[in-house]
Design an enzyme around this catalytic site. Structure first.
Site, PDB file in Angstrom:
ATOM      1  N   GLU A  81       0.812  -1.223   0.000  1.00 19.72           N
ATOM      2  CA  GLU A  81       0.000   0.000   0.000  1.00 19.72           C
ATOM      3  C   GLU A  81       0.843   1.270   0.000  1.00 19.72           C
ATOM      4  O   GLU A  81       0.327   2.363  -0.257  1.00 19.72           O
ATOM      5  CB  GLU A  81      -0.916   0.007   1.229  1.00 19.72           C
ATOM      6  CG  GLU A  81      -2.005  -1.053   1.225  1.00 19.72           C
ATOM      7  CD  GLU A  81      -3.099  -0.774   0.209  1.00 19.72           C
ATOM      8  OE1 GLU A  81      -3.104   0.318  -0.385  1.00 19.72           O
ATOM      9  OE2 GLU A  81      -3.944  -1.658   0.002  1.00 19.72           O
ATOM     10  N   GLU A 112       7.765 -22.000   7.201  1.00 22.42           N
ATOM     11  CA  GLU A 112       8.076 -21.143   8.348  1.00 22.42           C
ATOM     12  C   GLU A 112       9.060 -21.790   9.319  1.00 22.42           C
ATOM     13  O   GLU A 112       9.575 -21.130  10.220  1.00 22.42           O
ATOM     14  CB  GLU A 112       6.800 -20.750   9.092  1.00 22.42           C
ATOM     15  CG  GLU A 112       6.135 -21.875   9.848  1.00 22.42           C
ATOM     16  CD  GLU A 112       4.942 -21.374  10.652  1.00 22.42           C
ATOM     17  OE1 GLU A 112       5.058 -21.358  11.890  1.00 22.42           O
ATOM     18  OE2 GLU A 112       3.920 -20.999  10.045  1.00 22.42           O
TER      19      GLU A 112
END
Length: 277
Positions: A81, A112
């Protein structure tokens, strides 16, 4: 100090499958009200981290968000953004997620759990001492994040983190840990809920404050936003009208000529100043 995994503690609510739709919605909303209070308590640490980051970014440093699952997705979301909202290059704030872009939509098995992979990805971006690494993990135990933060810190790189558990392994690798204790989740262990909401709020606070301090906002307006659709062109045009008191057609033409609200206003004022001389 003792590491307490609050994110795994049982929900304060039971028999969820026997509740009505209204009861479930009201319960979740009640829990969500606790998030803003928890974030408020963390503001001193958020302020400390942001204050350290600002001069680094002014000198060309970058911000790396690192996480897995929901935490990683939120980091990528916030980073994505920054260019359209503030007109910054996409290389200033970078979101890295365990498992890469595939993991934005689908889980990547064991991604992960790789302690070395995070640092390897940072090296691909030629990370340096002016940069900042912010780990995001509700549990505070994600190896992908911890390994990257540990090695980054060893190289003199500023590290911060956002976690929902106190005294976590991730926090011990952070120069500035942000511990936002939202309590047990409504659905036990579902940290995409309150913990995810808290992470999103804090990421908004971090990136928005930094961009304001970098001069990417004037007054309360996104004067450097990218004009990527008609809605934003219209918004920018109205900002110029408000600032310069031009009619819509002239304001829009000025905006499209100069490419941003800030540039358009500055160019118009320079031109008028020259004319008056």
């Amino acid at each position: 100090m003792e590491f307490i995994k609050i994110t795994e503690q049982p929900s304060l609510y039971d028999d969820l499958d026997k509740k009505s739709v209204k009861e479930i919605l009201e319960d979740i909303n009640t829990e969500d009200h606790k998030v803003a209070d928890a974030v408020q308590k963390a503001i001193p640490q958020i302020e400390k981290l942001v204050t350290l980051i600002i001069p680094r970014v002014k000198k060309g440093g970058r911000i790396f968000y690192m996480g897995a699952g929901t935490s990683g997705r939120l980091g990528v979301l916030d980073a994505s953004e920054i260019p359209p909202t503030f007109g910054m290059p996409p290389t200033v704030v970078i979101g890295l997620i365990a498992g890469g872009d595939t993991a934005l939509r689908n889980p990547v098995e064991n991604a992960e759990d790789d302690m070395s992979r995070g640092w390897e990805e940072l090296l691909q971006h030629h990370i340096n001492s002016e940069d900042t690494v912010i780990g995001i993990a509700a549990s505070g135990t994600t190896p992908y994040v911890i390994g990257a933060m540990r090695t980054a810190r060893e190289h003199g790189i500023l590290t911060g983190c956002i976690t929902s558990n106190p005294n976590s392994p991730m926090a011990t690798e952070a120069d500035v840990p942000i511990e936002v204790i939202v309590g047990p989740e409504y659905v036990t262990g579902s940290s995409r809920m309150k913990s995810g909401t808290a992470q999103k709020m804090i990421l908004n606070m971090i990136s928005t404050t930094i961009m304001i301090e970098l001069g990417r906002v004037q007054g309360n307006k996104m004067v450097n936003m990218q004009l990527s659709n008609q809605k934003l062109i219209d918004r920018g045009t109205r900002m110029i009208i408000e600032e310069l008191h031009l009619d819509y057609e002239k304001a829009e033409a000025l905006l499209l000529l100069h490419g941003s609200v800030k540039s358009a206003i500055e160019a118009y004022r320079r031109h008028n100043s020259t004319q008056q001389e």
